[in-house]
Write an enzyme that holds these catalytic residues in place. Structure first.
Site, PDB file in Angstrom:
ATOM      1  N   ASN B 120       1.089  -1.177   0.020  1.00  0.00           N
ATOM      2  CA  ASN B 120      -0.033  -0.148  -0.175  1.00  0.00           C
ATOM      3  C   ASN B 120       0.635   1.163   0.130  1.00  0.00           C
ATOM      4  OD1 ASN B 120      -0.070   1.455   2.688  1.00  0.00           O
ATOM      5  ND2 ASN B 120      -0.038  -1.032   3.090  1.00  0.00           N
ATOM      6  N   ARG B 121       0.408   2.516  -0.483  1.00  0.00           N
ATOM      7  CA  ARG B 121       1.183   3.794  -0.837  1.00  0.00           C
ATOM      8  C   ARG B 121       1.484   4.584   0.304  1.00  0.00           C
ATOM      9  NH1 ARG B 121      -1.623   7.075  -5.113  1.00  0.00           N
ATOM     10  NH2 ARG B 121      -1.294   5.425  -6.264  1.00  0.00           N
ATOM     11  N   ALA B 123       2.392   3.234   3.644  1.00  0.00           N
ATOM     12  CA  ALA B 123       2.970   2.560   4.174  1.00  0.00           C
ATOM     13  C   ALA B 123       3.793   3.126   3.466  1.00  0.00           C
ATOM     14  CB  ALA B 123       3.105   1.131   4.608  1.00  0.00           C
ATOM     15  N   CYS B 160      12.712   9.594  -5.362  1.00  0.00           N
ATOM     16  CA  CYS B 160      12.620   8.770  -4.120  1.00  0.00           C
ATOM     17  C   CYS B 160      11.205   8.232  -4.335  1.00  0.00           C
ATOM     18  CB  CYS B 160      12.777   9.783  -3.228  1.00  0.00           C
ATOM     19  SG  CYS B 160      11.223  11.277  -2.763  1.00  0.00           S
ATOM     20  N   CYS B 175     -23.255  12.088  -6.380  1.00  0.00           N
ATOM     21  CA  CYS B 175     -24.234  12.598  -7.497  1.00  0.00           C
ATOM     22  C   CYS B 175     -24.369  10.953  -7.940  1.00  0.00           C
ATOM     23  CB  CYS B 175     -24.701  13.846  -7.798  1.00  0.00           C
ATOM     24  SG  CYS B 175     -23.718  13.681  -9.062  1.00  0.00           S
TER      25      CYS B 175
END
Lengths: 341, 535
Positions: B120-121, B123, B160, B175
C-alpha cells in the site's frame, strides 16, 4: 496432456487458489490440476521450481535426485533440513515440499536417470531437468520428443542461469492488444482528429521448437548466425563453456577450486570462440567469475521464470519462450532467444 | 549458508553479508521470498515487520505459511519458518505497524539496507520518508499479477518514492453513487457505503439516500410533493439511514422497502435526472424475478461464487446477511462498529446482494460475487512466481548496495510479455536523478508561487492529517504575528488505526499533496480544514 474427465474445483481449492484463479482463470487452474511433473535435480534451482509448481497446484511432482545433501545445498536448497546432510536429496526434500500444498501428490525418486527405462518418462506431462551432463540432457530431450512430453532443462551456476525449452509443437491462446489509428476529418482539410483505439483479443497461436541438439550445434560462422553476433548478449557462450566444463570435469565449478576453475572456464570459452571464429573478448571475464554453487536470489529468479513457463505450457495460455532463456547477472537482464532454427 | 562457504562469493561480498544488519518491511508475498533469500545467502542479522495475520488466500504464494498458521502473525511465523533453514540466524520479528512511532528515524539508522515488501502507498510513503531522513538505502519493490519492479531509493542519488506524482485512486461523484449509477462499480461503492451507514463507522461522506443537491436534478417541482409523503413511521422529517434502521430493528423487509422502493420512487420524482437516462424501477419485496437472464446450465464451468444470482436469490442473501450482521453488531461493545472486510462472509454477501439488486433496478448488468469481491475488495491477483522473481532481484540489488556499488542499482522491471527484443527482465540504463522540486526529498526550498487565495494541500510527515490550507493575505502589523489561523472546521485527530490489515489489498488514498515549509512567501493568514480520506 493426459486425458482425464474435468473434475470440479473443491471449495477448499477455490479458497486456496483464489488469488491465482483471479489472474489466470478457472480453466487454467483445472489444467494445472491434471499435470504430472518430473523434476530432475533437486539443488537450489530444482527446489525453487518445485516450490512454485507445487504452490500453483499441479496434480503431482516427482522429485528425482540420486545425490546426497551437502554443504553447498545450504546456499539455496531450502527444502532440505540442515539435519539431513548426507541423506538422499530427493527424499530429504519431501516433507517440506508436501507442506507447501497438501493437495499435490509428491514423491521422491533416488534413482539415476541413466538407470531409468524410456517408458518411465511416459508417466509425466512435463519433465524439467537440472544438474545433468549434456549427454543426459540430450537423451531426455529425445525421449520426451518421442512421447510428446514437454521438456525443460537448464542450470544455475552461481549468479548465472539458463533454461532451454523443447515443447515440440505448442498451441496456446494469447491476449493480443491491437492499437488502431482512426482519422476523423472535421471539415477543414488540415484539421483532422486522430483517435486511437485499443482492442484486446484472445487469439490462437502456435510455437514450434527444435531439439536440444540443434540449439547446441549452432554454427556461428554461417551467414545468418554471424550477423546476429553484432548485437548479441554473450550468455549463449557462457552456457556452452559451463556445459563443457561439467562434461569434462564431471562436476560443476567448485568453490574450493575457485581460482583454478575460473581459469579452466576461461579456457573453454576461448576454445569455443576460436572454433566459431569469434573475437576473444566477446565474453567479458567478469561473467565467468561468479559461477559457484547456486546463489539463492538467482535460483529464485530462474525458478520463478521456469515455473511460470511450465504453467503457461500446461495451461496453454500465453506464448512460452522459444527456446533458451538467459539471466545475465552483470547486466541484470533476463531474455530469451532462439537457437538452432 | 552461501556466505559461510569460502569461494562462493568474492571476499568483499562475503564479508558484507556476514556483517550487515538488514530490515524487511512486510512479510507477505515478496517478504517471505526475500527472507528466504537472505537466510540462504548467509545474512546473520535480520529484522522483519508486518502488522497482518495469515489468511488462507495467502497460502498460494506466501510459502513460509501453512494451513495451521492461519490467523497467526505473519512476521512471527515467517521468522520461525526461516529459522528452519538456518537455526543460528538472528531474526527479530515485529507484529506491528511500521508507521508506529516506535520505529522512528533512529530505528531505521541501524540498518545497512532496508527492503520494502509492502502492498500500500501510505506505508511506502512512510518508509520512504524514514529512509531519507535516516539516509539509509531503501530497495523498493512491488508485484501485480505477472509483473513487478525493483528500484533503489537513496537520498540525493535517486528519485525517492514520492518524487513523481502517483495516479490518484479513482473516486466517483456523490450524485452518481446516490442518484444515477450507470456501472456495476457505482452500485458496489453504494453498497459499501450502505454497510457503513448501517453497521460501520458513521461517515457523512458515505450517504446512500437520494441526493437532493444533485445539479442534474435542478428545477423539479415533484420533489416537494414526495418529500411530504409520510414514511413508515408517519414521520415526515428526514432521519439518517442509521437512525431509521435502528428504529426498524434492522428488519430486512423494511430496509428493502426503503432502499429499493421508497428511495427509488423519490429519485423518480426528480424528473430531470431521467430525461436522458433509463429511469430506475422500484422493487417490491415479494415480487422479484427468480430467473437469471442469460444464465448457462454449465455447472462446473465456473466456481460457485462465479454464478450470477437471480434477483430473488439476491433478496434472500440480502435478508440473511443483514440479519447476521445485525447479530454481529449486537454482540459488540457499546460504541464499537463493524468494519467491512471482504473475507467476512456476511459482509461480502451483503455488499454483493445489495450491489446486484441496485444494478437490476437501474438496468445495469449484474456481476457475480466473485467479481464483486475483486472490485469491492480491491483485490490484486497474485502468484508465487512473480514474487519469487522480484524478491530475487531485490536481494541481488541489496548485494550491490552492501558492496557500495550503488551505480549498479538501476531499476529493473519484470514484464508479463517480453518486449520486442524478447527481454522479460528489463533493466534501466542508469539511475534516475531525484526530482529537484520533490517536496519530500529535495534539500532546497524552491519558489512555490504561493499567493493570496492559494489553496495548499498538506499532510504531516506521519500522514495522520490531510489539510486544505487557504491562504489569505493581510498586511503585516508591526508587532503582529507572521501568520494567524483565522478559521478552522472542527477536526477529529486522525485515528492511528486507520491502516487496517489488508491481505493483498492496496489502499491508494492520496491525491498529489504539497507541503508548505517554514513561512510562506507572503505574510499570510490561513484557515485549516481537515479533509477526510476517501476509501
Amino acid at each position: 496432456m493426459g486425458e482425464m474427465a474435468s473434475v470440479d474445483i473443491t471449495e477448499d481449492e477455490a479458497q486456496l487458489y483464489d488469488r491465482q484463479i483471479r489472474l489466470w482463470g478457472l480453466e487454467s487452474q483445472k489444467r494445472l490440476r491434471k499435470a504430472r511433473v518430473l523434476v530432475i535435480g533437486a539443488r537450489g534451482f530444482g527446489a525453487e521450481v518445485c516450490k512454485n509448481i507445487i504452490l500453483a497446484g499441479v496434480k503431482s511432482v516427482t522429485i528425482m535426485d540420486h545425490g546426497v545433501v551437502d554443504e553447498q545445498d545450504f546456499c539455496s536448497q531450502f527444502l532440505v533440513p540442515r539435519s539431513e546432510i548426507g541423506k538422499n536429496r530427493a527424499e530429504a526434500s519431501l516433507e517440506r515440499a508436501q507442506e507447501l500444498n497438501p493437495m499435490v501428490e509428491i514423491t521422491a525418486d533416488k534413482e539415476k536417470i541413466d538407470d531409468k527405462p524410456d517408458s518411465f518418462f511416459g508417466n509425466f506431462d512435463v519433465v524439467c531437468a537440472t544438474e545433468c551432463t549434456t549427454a543426459q540432457f540430450l537423451h531426455l530431450d529425445n525421449v520426451c520428443r518421442e512421447n510428446n512430453i514437454k521438456f525443460f532443462c537448464g542450470d544455475v551456476y552461481g549468479f548465472f542461469g539458463y533454461i532451454f525449452l523443447d515443447l515440440q509443437i505448442q498451441e496456446f491462446m494469447e491476449e493480443v492488444t491491437t492499437i488502431t489509428n482512426t482519422h476523423e476529418p472535421t471539415g477543414e482539410p488540415l484539421a483532422k482528429k486522430r483517435k486511437t483505439e485499443k482492442t484486446v483479443q484472445n487469439t490462437k497461436g502456435t510455437e514450434t521448437y527444435v531439439p536440444l541438439q540443434d540449439a547446441l550445434d549452432v554454427d556461428w560462422t554461417s551467414e545468418s548466425y554471424a550477423k546476429r553476433l553484432k548485437r548479441m548478449d554473450p550468455s549463449y557462450f557462457v552456457m556452452k563453456a559451463l556445459l563443457k566444463f561439467c562434461d569434462k570435469k564431471g562436476r560443476k565449478p567448485s568453490p574450493s577450486e575457485r581460482e583454478k576453475d575460473i581459469e579452466s572456464l576461461k579456457e573453454f570459452v576461448k576454445e569455443e570462440l576460436t572454433k566459431q571464429k569469434i573475437r576473444e573478448d566477446f565474453v567479458p571475464e567478469l561473467l565467468l567469475k561468479d559461477v559457484f554453487a547456486e546463489i539463492s536470489p538467482v535460483c529464485a529468479i530462474m525458478g520463478g521464470i521456469t515455473a511460470q513457463e511450465i504453467i503457461k505450457t500446461v495451461s496453454q495460455k500465453e506464448r512460452p519462450h522459444n527456446n533458451i532463456f538467459f539471466f545475465n547477472p552483470l547486466k541484470c537482464i533476463g531474455y530469451s532467444a532462439c537457437f538452432g532454427v | 549458508m552461501a556466505a559461510s562457504i569460502a569461494g562462493v562469493f568474492e571476499n568483499d561480498l562475503q564479508q558484507a553479508i556476514n556483517s550487515s544488519k538488514v530490515f524487511v518491511v512486510g512479510a507477505g508475498g515478496i517478504g517471505c521470498e526475500i527472507l528466504k533469500n537472505l537466510v540462504m545467502s548467509g545474512f546473520n542479522d535480520i529484522e522483519i515487520i508486518d502488522l497482518d495475520t495469515i489468511d488462507v488466500s495467502n497460502l498460494n504464494r506466501q510459502f513460509l505459511f501453512h494451513k495451521q498458521h492461519v490467523g497467526k502473525s505473519k512476521a512471527e511465523v515467517a521468522r520461525e519458518s526461516a529459522l528452519s533453514f538456518n537455526p543460528t540466524v538472528n531474526i527479530k520479528a515485529y507484529h506491528d505497524s511500521t508507521m508506529s512511532a516506535d520505529y522512528g528515524v533512529n530505528f531505521f539508522k541501524r540498518f545497512a539496507v532496508v527492503m520494502n515488501a509492502l502492498d500500500n502507498r501510505m506505508a511506502r510513503n512512510h518508509v520512504n520518508r524514514m529512509c531519507l531522513a535516516a539516509d539509509v538505502p531503501l530497495i523498493e519493490s512491488g508485484t501485480a499479477g505477472y509483473e513487478g519492479q525493483v528500484e533503489l531509493i537513496k537520498k540525493q542519488l535517486t528519485q525517492c518514492y514520492e518524487c513523481l506524482p502517483k495516479a490518484p485512486q479513482k473516486t466517483y461523484p456523490g450524485c452518481t453513487i446516490r442518484n444515477t449509477p450507470s456501472e456495476p462499480i457505482h452500485c458496489i461503492v453504494w453498497s459499501k457505503h450502505l454497510f457503513n451507514q448501517l453497521f460501520g463507522e458513521n461517515d457523512p461522506d458515505m450517504d446512500v439516500s437520494p441526493d437532493t443537491a444533485d445539479p442534474d436534478a435542478a428545477g423539479d417541482a415533484g420533489m416537494a410533493a414526495l418529500k411530504g409523503e409520510a414514511n413508515d413511521q408517519g414521520n415526515v422529517t428526514r432521519v439518517t439511514t442509521r437512525e431509521w434502521a435502528v428504529k426498524s430493528n434492522y428488519d430486512p423487509e423494511k430496509l428493502f422497502r426503503k432502499l429499493f422502493h421508497d428511495d427509488i420512487k423519490y429519485l423518480l420524482s426528480m424528473g430531470n435526472l431521467w430525461k436522458n437516462r433509463t429511469p430506475p424501477k422500484p422493487l417490491v419485496f415479494g415480487e422479484v424475478p427468480d430467473a437469471v437472464a442469460g444464465c448457462s446450465n454449465e455447472t462446473d464451468a465456473v466456481l460457485k461464487d462465479q454464478k450470477i444470482w437471480s434477483v430473488a436469490e439476491c433478496v434472500e442473501i440480502f435478508s440473511s446477511s443483514c440479519r447476521n450482521l445485525y447479530s454481529q453488531q449486537q454482540r459488540l461493545d457499546l460504541g464499537d462498529n463493524l468494519v467491512w472486510d471482504k473475507d467476512d462472509k456476511d459482509a461480502m454477501d451483503f455488499v454483493a446482494s445489495c450491489a446486484n439488486i441496485r444494478a437490476y433496478i437501474f438496468g445495469i448488468p449484474q456481476k457475480s460475487r466473485f467479481d464483486i469481491k475483486s472490485m469491492a475488495g480491491n483485490i490484486i491477483p497474485a502468484i508465487a512466481t512473480s514474487n519469487a522473481i522480484v524478491a530475487g532481484l531485490v536481494v541481488l540489488k541489496a548485494f550491490y548496495v552492501l558492496r557500495g556499488q550503488l551505480e549498479n542499482c538501476q531499476s529493473v522491471y519484470l514484464r508479463n510479455k517480453p518486449n520486442h527484443k524478447n527481454v522479460q527482465i528489463v533493466p534501466e540504463a542508469c539511475l534516475v536523478e531525484p526530482n529537484s522540486k520533490c517536496y519530500v526529498c529535495s534539500p532546497k526550498h524552491e519558489q512555490m508561487g504561493v499567493v493570496n487565495g492559494s489553496i495548499l494541500k498538506a499532510d504531516d510527515f506521519l500522514q495522520n492529517y490531510e489539510l486544505n490550507i487557504v491562504i489569505v493575505q493581510r498586511c503585516l502589523t508591526r508587532d503582529g504575528p507572521l501568520f494567524e489561523i483565522i478559521g478552522s472546521e472542527t477536526a477529529k485527530p486522525g485515528s492511528p488505526e486507520k491502516l487496517q490489515p489488508e491481505n493483498g489489498q492496496t489502499d491508494d488514498d492520496d491525491d498529489v499533496v504539497h507541503v508548505i515549509d517554514g513561512e510562506s512567501t507572503s505574510n499570510a493568514t490561513s484557515s485549516i480544514r481537515k479533509r477526510k480520506l476517501e476509501t
